[in-house]
Write a protein that holds these residues in place. Structure first.
Motif, short mmCIF file in Angstrom:
data_model
loop_
_atom_site.label_atom_id
_atom_site.label_comp_id
_atom_site.label_asym_id
_atom_site.label_seq_id
_atom_site.Cartn_x
_atom_site.Cartn_y
_atom_site.Cartn_z
N MET A 1 7.27 5.31 8.54
CA MET A 1 5.90 4.87 8.58
C MET A 1 5.06 5.84 7.77
O MET A 1 5.35 7.02 7.68
N GLY A 2 4.03 5.34 7.19
CA GLY A 2 3.15 6.17 6.40
C GLY A 2 1.86 5.42 6.15
O GLY A 2 1.62 4.33 6.69
N TRP A 3 1.06 5.99 5.31
CA TRP A 3 -0.18 5.33 4.96
C TRP A 3 -0.48 5.58 3.50
O TRP A 3 0.05 6.50 2.90
N LEU A 4 -1.34 4.76 2.96
CA LEU A 4 -1.65 4.83 1.55
C LEU A 4 -3.15 4.64 1.38
O LEU A 4 -3.75 3.74 1.97
N LEU A 5 -3.73 5.49 0.58
CA LEU A 5 -5.13 5.37 0.23
C LEU A 5 -5.17 4.88 -1.20
O LEU A 5 -4.60 5.51 -2.09
N CYS A 6 -5.79 3.72 -1.41
CA CYS A 6 -5.82 3.16 -2.76
C CYS A 6 -7.21 2.58 -3.03
O CYS A 6 -7.99 2.34 -2.09
N PRO A 7 -7.51 2.32 -4.28
CA PRO A 7 -8.78 1.66 -4.60
C PRO A 7 -8.83 0.30 -3.91
O PRO A 7 -7.81 -0.38 -3.78
N PRO A 8 -10.01 -0.12 -3.48
CA PRO A 8 -10.13 -1.41 -2.79
C PRO A 8 -9.54 -2.58 -3.57
O PRO A 8 -8.96 -3.49 -2.97
N ALA A 9 -9.63 -2.55 -4.87
CA ALA A 9 -9.11 -3.66 -5.68
C ALA A 9 -7.59 -3.78 -5.57
O ALA A 9 -7.04 -4.86 -5.83
N LEU A 10 -6.91 -2.71 -5.19
CA LEU A 10 -5.45 -2.75 -5.08
C LEU A 10 -4.96 -3.04 -3.66
O LEU A 10 -3.77 -3.27 -3.45
N ALA A 11 -5.85 -3.03 -2.69
CA ALA A 11 -5.44 -3.21 -1.29
C ALA A 11 -4.73 -4.54 -1.07
O ALA A 11 -3.66 -4.57 -0.44
N ALA A 12 -5.27 -5.62 -1.57
CA ALA A 12 -4.64 -6.94 -1.35
C ALA A 12 -3.28 -7.04 -2.03
O ALA A 12 -2.31 -7.48 -1.39
N PRO A 13 -3.15 -6.66 -3.31
CA PRO A 13 -1.81 -6.75 -3.92
C PRO A 13 -0.78 -5.83 -3.25
O PRO A 13 0.39 -6.20 -3.10
N ILE A 14 -1.20 -4.66 -2.83
CA ILE A 14 -0.27 -3.75 -2.15
C ILE A 14 0.14 -4.32 -0.80
O ILE A 14 1.31 -4.28 -0.43
N THR A 15 -0.81 -4.89 -0.08
CA THR A 15 -0.51 -5.51 1.22
C THR A 15 0.48 -6.66 1.03
O THR A 15 1.44 -6.80 1.80
N ALA A 16 0.26 -7.47 0.00
CA ALA A 16 1.16 -8.60 -0.27
C ALA A 16 2.56 -8.10 -0.62
O ALA A 16 3.56 -8.65 -0.14
N ALA A 17 2.63 -7.06 -1.43
CA ALA A 17 3.94 -6.50 -1.80
C ALA A 17 4.66 -5.95 -0.58
O ALA A 17 5.87 -6.13 -0.41
N LYS A 18 3.93 -5.29 0.32
CA LYS A 18 4.53 -4.76 1.54
C LYS A 18 5.08 -5.90 2.40
O LYS A 18 6.19 -5.81 2.93
N LEU A 19 4.32 -6.96 2.52
CA LEU A 19 4.78 -8.11 3.32
C LEU A 19 6.04 -8.73 2.74
O LEU A 19 6.91 -9.16 3.49
N ARG A 20 6.16 -8.75 1.42
CA ARG A 20 7.34 -9.35 0.77
C ARG A 20 8.57 -8.45 0.89
O ARG A 20 9.70 -8.94 0.93
N THR A 21 8.38 -7.14 0.90
CA THR A 21 9.52 -6.24 0.81
C THR A 21 9.83 -5.50 2.10
O THR A 21 10.91 -4.92 2.23
#
Length: 151
Positions: free
Chosen positions: A1-21
């Motif tokens: 488990m971990g966490w990631l701080l990213c620009p708001p514009a990347l939050a949705a694509p990163i969340t989608a990638a996490k859900l897929r993988t």
């Protein structure tokens, strides 16, 4: 488990990638970590633990300097372990130190177990200090100092 701080514009694509993988992370653990981060308690915990781990690292370095000054340490900046380079090149030295230390109720791990070819030389030890108190580190090294020098 971990966490990631990213620009708001990347939050949705990163969340989608996490859900897929990702096969899923424990929800309760994620919520607890998020609460710690948001509240600032996680940052306070990290600052406190950095001090604790620095003191343990210092205890290890000081104890080795006092009881086995011939042992060279590397890897101290990499985390909660250090590599102790035993004097000499005897391939059996690593095993002899580990066995001798265990006979004195001090647990050690050899670097040979971490090598892809399991080579016993050069004789080195992996010294973990992340979950060992300062006093235990000091006493442990004092207990086996003669073994390390004989290595």
């Amino acid at each position: 488990m971990g966490w990631l701080l990213c620009p708001p514009a990347l939050a949705a694509p990163i969340t989608a990638a996490k859900l897929r993988t990702d096969r899923g992370s424990p929800t309760l653990d994620q919520l607890a970590l998020a609460r710690l981060v948001e509240s600032g308690r996680y940052d306070r915990h990290l600052r406190r633990m950095r001090t604790t781990y620095a003191a343990r690292r210092t205890a290890l370095v000081t104890a080795l300097a006092a009881h086995a000054p011939e042992v060279r340490l590397t890897g101290l900046a990499a985390g909660f372990h250090a590599v102790a380079h035993l004097p000499g090149t005897d391939a059996g030295a690593e095993r002899a130190v580990i066995d001798g230390a265990r006979a004195r109720s001090v647990g050690l791990y050899g670097m040979s177990a971490c090598r892809s070819n399991r080579a016993p030389a050069p004789p080195q030890l992996v010294l973990g200090f992340g979950d060992v108190g300062e006093r235990a580190i000091t006493e442990g090294i004092a207990t086996i100092g003669d073994l390390l020098v004989a290595g």
